[in-house]
Scaffold this motif. Structure first.
Motif, short mmCIF file in Angstrom:
data_model
loop_
_atom_site.label_atom_id
_atom_site.label_comp_id
_atom_site.label_asym_id
_atom_site.label_seq_id
_atom_site.Cartn_x
_atom_site.Cartn_y
_atom_site.Cartn_z
N PHE A 16 0.85 -1.01 0.09
CA PHE A 16 -0.15 0.07 0.01
C PHE A 16 0.85 1.43 -0.03
N ALA A 17 1.96 1.18 0.79
CA ALA A 17 2.68 2.50 0.87
C ALA A 17 3.46 2.78 -0.43
N ARG A 18 3.80 2.03 -1.38
CA ARG A 18 4.58 2.26 -2.61
C ARG A 18 3.37 2.90 -3.49
N LEU A 19 2.03 2.98 -3.30
CA LEU A 19 1.00 3.55 -4.19
C LEU A 19 1.00 4.91 -3.93
N SER A 20 0.90 5.78 -4.95
CA SER A 20 0.73 7.36 -4.98
C SER A 20 -0.56 7.69 -5.64
N ALA A 21 -1.13 8.76 -5.12
CA ALA A 21 -2.25 9.29 -5.95
C ALA A 21 -2.25 9.36 -7.36
N GLY A 22 -2.96 8.85 -8.20
CA GLY A 22 -2.62 8.95 -9.87
C GLY A 22 -2.10 7.47 -10.30
N ASP A 23 -1.54 6.74 -9.49
CA ASP A 23 -1.05 5.41 -9.85
C ASP A 23 -2.26 4.70 -10.52
N SER A 24 -1.98 4.27 -11.80
CA SER A 24 -2.81 3.08 -12.56
C SER A 24 -2.74 1.56 -11.80
N VAL A 25 -3.52 0.96 -11.46
CA VAL A 25 -3.29 -0.27 -10.77
C VAL A 25 -4.36 -1.34 -11.17
N GLU A 26 -3.82 -2.73 -11.29
CA GLU A 26 -4.68 -3.68 -11.80
C GLU A 26 -4.72 -4.76 -10.51
N LEU A 27 -5.88 -4.80 -10.10
CA LEU A 27 -5.92 -5.56 -8.57
C LEU A 27 -6.52 -7.05 -9.08
N THR A 28 -5.78 -7.94 -8.48
CA THR A 28 -6.26 -9.31 -8.62
C THR A 28 -6.47 -9.83 -7.00
N GLY A 29 -7.55 -10.36 -6.84
CA GLY A 29 -7.89 -11.24 -5.42
C GLY A 29 -9.17 -10.81 -5.07
N ASN A 173 -4.59 13.72 -2.61
CA ASN A 173 -6.14 13.34 -3.42
C ASN A 173 -5.76 13.72 -5.00
N PHE A 174 -5.84 12.76 -5.58
CA PHE A 174 -5.54 12.73 -7.33
C PHE A 174 -6.41 13.82 -7.78
N HIS A 175 -7.65 14.05 -7.47
CA HIS A 175 -8.70 14.83 -7.92
C HIS A 175 -8.18 16.33 -7.59
N GLU A 176 -7.76 16.54 -6.33
CA GLU A 176 -7.55 17.98 -6.10
C GLU A 176 -6.00 18.54 -6.52
N THR A 177 -5.03 17.62 -6.82
CA THR A 177 -3.97 17.67 -6.99
C THR A 177 -4.07 17.98 -8.67
N THR A 178 -4.74 17.34 -9.27
CA THR A 178 -4.77 17.52 -10.72
C THR A 178 -5.56 18.64 -11.20
N ARG A 179 -6.53 19.11 -10.48
CA ARG A 179 -7.38 20.13 -10.60
C ARG A 179 -6.60 21.33 -10.45
N ALA A 180 -5.55 21.42 -9.38
CA ALA A 180 -4.57 22.57 -8.97
C ALA A 180 -3.83 22.67 -10.07
N ARG A 181 -3.19 21.46 -10.78
CA ARG A 181 -2.06 21.66 -11.80
C ARG A 181 -2.94 22.32 -12.93
N TRP A 182 -4.10 21.93 -13.10
CA TRP A 182 -4.98 22.37 -14.44
C TRP A 182 -5.09 23.60 -14.22
N ARG A 183 -5.34 24.23 -13.10
CA ARG A 183 -5.70 25.87 -12.93
C ARG A 183 -4.38 26.65 -13.07
N LYS A 184 -3.40 26.11 -12.60
CA LYS A 184 -2.13 26.73 -12.72
C LYS A 184 -1.72 27.08 -14.37
N SER A 185 -2.22 25.88 -15.05
CA SER A 185 -1.68 26.06 -16.57
C SER A 185 -2.73 26.99 -17.35
N LEU A 186 -3.79 27.45 -16.74
CA LEU A 186 -4.52 28.39 -17.45
C LEU A 186 -3.90 29.81 -17.64
#
Length: 186
Positions: A16-29, A173-186
């Motif tokens: 769990f600790a190695r996962l970061s917000a925004g990572d794509s995961v394939e879960l088996t189990g 929070n991937f939603h929040e950090t991505t939105r903040a990056r997008w707003r900075k790019s405007l």
């Protein structure tokens, strides 16, 4: 890059600790399902200190209300439902040992705090793909609350189930950090 996770033998903290917000995961189990009615029953049982029908310790919950299986299918459509609707039950479920929730939609404020306060992770499945996601479910069985129909507590065995980390263990929070990056790019 897609990170492949296998929960068949449980998840060590390092996984769990190695996962970061925004990572794509394939879960088996194995995961347990969660909907409004089953969440209410589980949280109520915990509040009353009654025994649970299954252990929640170390579990991943998938917010889904699967449709009935057609002949030859393991399960019908099984797309995610909005996690925010179950927010009031999450603190009790996390206290009982739940490690992660799979769902859809943004989480803010108290709903997000429930995850960060308990060191739980929020993973998102793509809404609108219920029929395709169901193809990644190789086994399904009702474990409890059968009277709730699609809101019963199911055990689902997943194979390479596609997810995105939304809230990681560090509270990003991937939603929040991505939105903040997008707003900075405007």
């Amino acid at each position: 890059m897609v990170i492949k996770l296998d929960s068949r033998n449980g998840f060590p903290e390092s996984e769990f600790a190695r996962l970061s917000a925004g990572d794509s995961v394939e879960l088996t189990g194995r995961v347990l399902t969660l909907r409004d009615a089953s969440a209410a029953r589980l949280a109520g049982a915990l509040e009353r200190k009654e025994p649970l029908p299954v252990s929640l310790d170390g579990q991943i919950l998938y917010a889904v209300g699967p449709s009935p299986a057609k002949p030859g299918q393991v399960i019908g459509s099984a797309g995610p439902t909005t996690t925010e609707r179950m927010g009031r039950y999450l603190p009790a479920l996390f206290a009982a040992g739940v490690r992660a929730v799979i769902g859809k939609g943004e989480l803010h404020g108290d709903d997000m705090t429930a995850f960060t306060a308990r060191g739980a992770m929020y993973l998102a499945a793509i809404g609108g793909l219920g029929a395709l996601l169901a193809k990644q479910i190789v086994a399904a069985s009702v474990l409890a609350y059968e009277d709730l129909g699609p809101e019963a507590l199911y055990g689902l065995d997943l194979e390479a189930f596609p997810l995105v980390v939304i809230i990681d263990l560090a509270g990003r929070n991937f939603h929040e950090t991505t939105r903040a990056r997008w707003r900075k790019s405007l």
